[in-house]
Design an enzyme around this catalytic site. Structure first.
Site, PDB file in Angstrom:
ATOM      1  N   CYS A  44       0.860  -1.179   0.000  1.00  0.00           N
ATOM      2  CA  CYS A  44       0.000   0.000   0.000  1.00  0.00           C
ATOM      3  C   CYS A  44       0.898   1.231   0.000  1.00  0.00           C
ATOM      4  O   CYS A  44       2.124   1.118   0.124  1.00  0.00           O
ATOM      5  CB  CYS A  44      -0.905   0.027   1.233  1.00  0.00           C
ATOM      6  N   GLY A  59      -1.260   1.021  -4.765  1.00  0.00           N
ATOM      7  CA  GLY A  59      -2.577   0.540  -4.379  1.00  0.00           C
ATOM      8  C   GLY A  59      -3.663   1.280  -5.117  1.00  0.00           C
ATOM      9  O   GLY A  59      -3.675   2.513  -5.109  1.00  0.00           O
ATOM     10  N   ASN A 111       1.018  -0.324   5.685  1.00  0.00           N
ATOM     11  CA  ASN A 111       1.523  -1.007   4.497  1.00  0.00           C
ATOM     12  C   ASN A 111       2.223  -2.271   4.957  1.00  0.00           C
ATOM     13  O   ASN A 111       3.192  -2.205   5.716  1.00  0.00           O
ATOM     14  CB  ASN A 111       2.505  -0.098   3.737  1.00  0.00           C
ATOM     15  N   GLY A 112       1.730  -3.417   4.506  1.00  0.00           N
ATOM     16  CA  GLY A 112       2.346  -4.679   4.896  1.00  0.00           C
ATOM     17  C   GLY A 112       1.298  -5.729   5.176  1.00  0.00           C
ATOM     18  O   GLY A 112       0.146  -5.637   4.740  1.00  0.00           O
ATOM     19  N   TYR A 143       9.653  -4.781  -8.783  1.00  0.00           N
ATOM     20  CA  TYR A 143       8.400  -4.407  -9.438  1.00  0.00           C
ATOM     21  C   TYR A 143       7.623  -3.290  -8.746  1.00  0.00           C
ATOM     22  O   TYR A 143       7.125  -2.373  -9.400  1.00  0.00           O
ATOM     23  CB  TYR A 143       7.493  -5.651  -9.522  1.00  0.00           C
ATOM     24  N   ASP A 160      10.628  -9.502 -18.846  1.00  0.00           N
ATOM     25  CA  ASP A 160       9.731  -9.011 -17.811  1.00  0.00           C
ATOM     26  C   ASP A 160      10.520  -8.870 -16.520  1.00  0.00           C
ATOM     27  O   ASP A 160      11.597  -9.457 -16.371  1.00  0.00           O
ATOM     28  CB  ASP A 160       8.553  -9.966 -17.609  1.00  0.00           C
ATOM     29  N   ASP A 161       9.984  -8.075 -15.582  1.00  0.00           N
ATOM     30  CA  ASP A 161      10.709  -7.882 -14.326  1.00  0.00           C
ATOM     31  C   ASP A 161      10.766  -9.157 -13.503  1.00  0.00           C
ATOM     32  O   ASP A 161      11.720  -9.419 -12.787  1.00  0.00           O
ATOM     33  CB  ASP A 161      10.064  -6.758 -13.511  1.00  0.00           C
TER      34      ASP A 161
END
Length: 473
Positions: free
Chosen positions: A2, A28, A102-103, A259, A367-368
């Protein structure tokens, strides 16, 4: 993952918080919220949706005050469709607290049971963030002296939160009548950075998930919040910090660099952009060493986060770099969309190939990372349909072999395309090529960075002193 923000300013913060959420929208896109404080009152608006859709002019006018926090949500616990789980969360006892998180907590069920049986607190949603705000509220009540708080009591409460809570958490909270509190878990899994801005009326402070929000809002990066550390900025703009974990060590989520984070951010002193360049360079070395037989005509990235790695890979292999996919900017990030069916359907809406870059060529797609492999299959099929002679698919990151329970939506091993031996199921005509997992941390954190930014530091006499005000030098 987030996005979190907290600002203590000398003028209204509602527009700053809104602009900051736009800068962190990539973290987010399911819900957003802003809470501001005026005297002892909170003003809140939050709702499901993108930031631009949640807030209208009338909402912004109802958010007065020079202090505030904000949050944009990517759900990894609870429901993606429950409006009640939009953050920040609010509790009215004992002081009035709002919190953005966030987490992901790994012991939230245990804590919820403790809250009910011991702390006498009711958790109404499936969100672990509601659990966290109630744990913090209970510990603040225990640490307070006659329901009065000072910085030392706040840091004591955070230390007790660390002892009870397990998992990943970067937190920004606001305590009515006191100020803004921010802290990271003892392993520093999720990022948080401190910024400051000198004005004629005094110093303003902000806390954000990424340095890009600090830079773009006109603040200067002070430093990252350390693992286990807490910072508190009171309503008068006084800055306090303290290490609150008995055993702290930096173990950031590498997927932030692969990413999640924006390339123009610095996390724990490391450039996200240069980390991705380093991944591409290491991937080129591996292909030259182990797959010299590959005949590659062109390297094409899967936009956006793989571009730096693909650029460095193409330079290392001495082959052209081309933009073969056009991205629809009005489709959100597919990895953080809730539900596999939604993610798969969105790939073709999000990316459109340009046939001239594929027709008759041996194409190396980059791609990453490859997590579930569902979008990779779709992308390989799109390249074939555009006339590619051969399609090779490479990942800048090592195989993702195990679940991530710390705030990324890949909770079960059955979802991961990588098998336990580390081999990969083939995508298209070429199997994915990846650097070794043990090298990735070195690429991100240990290798000297040419573009490392010098963070401003607090004077040593004021740094990490219990309950002591820290001033800028």
């Amino acid at each position: 993952m987030c996005g979190i923000l907290g600002i203590v300013a000398r003028s209204p913060v509602n527009q700053l918080l809104y602009d900051g959420l736009l800068l962190l929208q990539h973290r987010g896109q399911d819900a957003a919220g802003i809470v501001t404080a005026e005297h002892n009152s909170f003003h809140m608006h939050k709702a499901p949706g993108m930031v631009r859709d949640v807030f209208r002019t009338r909402n912004m006018r109802s958010l007065p005050g020079n202090i505030g926090i904000a949050h944009c949500r990517y759900p990894t616990a609870g429901s993606a469709f429950n409006a009640a789980e939009a953050q920040p969360f609010y509790v009215n006892s004992p002081f009035g607290i709002v919190l953005g998180h966030n987490g992901n907590l790994t012991n939230s069920d245990q804590l919820k049971e403790e809250m009910f049986r011991t702390d006498r607190r009711h958790i109404n949603t499936g969100s672990d963030s509601e659990v966290l705000v109630n744990v913090l509220a209970y510990e603040l009540e225990k640490a307070s002296a006659k329901l009065r708080l000072d910085p030392q009591a706040i840091f004591t409460a955070v230390a007790n939160v660390h002892r009870r809570v397990r998992g990943a958490y970067a937190v920004v909270a606001m305590i009515a009548g006191y100020g803004v509190l921010a802290f990271r878990d003892p392993f520093g899994i999720r990022p948080a950075v401190i910024g400051y801005n000198e004005t004629n009326n005094g110093t303003e402070y902000m806390v954000a998930s990424e340095s890009v929000a600090v830079d773009a809002l006109g603040f200067r990066v002070l430093r990252d919040i350390g693992p286990g550390e807490a910072v508190f900025i009171d309503e008068d703009g006084k800055f306090y910090s303290q290490q609150c974990a008995a055993h702290a060590s930096l173990n950031p989520c590498i997927f932030e660099y692969v990413y999640l984070a924006r390339p123009d951010s610095l996390i724990d002193g490391a450039s996200v952009y240069e980390s991705r360049l380093n991944m591409g360079e290491k991937l080129a070395e591996k292909i030259r060493r182990q797959y010299r037989h590959l005949q590659v005509d062109v390297v094409i990235p899967i936009p956006d986060s793989s571009r730096p790695s693909a650029l460095q890979l193409a330079a290392g292999l001495g082959v052209p770099y081309r933009e073969g996919f056009v991205k629809n900017r009005y489709i959100g990030r597919t990895f953080i969309m809730p539900g596999q069916a939604v993610r798969t359907r969105s790939v073709r809406q999000k990316l459109n190939p340009m046939a001239m870059e594929f027709s008759g060529k041996n194409v190396l797609l980059v791609d990453d990372s490859i997590v579930r492999g569902t979008t990779s299959r779709e992308i390989v099929q799109m390249a074939r349909e555009s006339g590619a002679r051969k399609v090779f698919f490479a990942s800048a990151a090592p195989p993702v072999r195990f679940p991530n329970v710390y705030g990324i939506d890949m909770p079960t091993r059955a979802e991961l395309i990588a098998d336990l031996s580390g081999s990969r199921r083939p995508q298209g005509r070429g199997a994915p090529r990846q650097p070794e997992a043990r090298q990735l941390r070195d690429l991100v954190l240990r290798r000297p960075l040419h573009h490392r930014r010098h963070h401003q530091r607090l004077p040593a006499r004021d740094r990490d002193q219990p309950g002591r005000q820290a001033r800028l030098g």
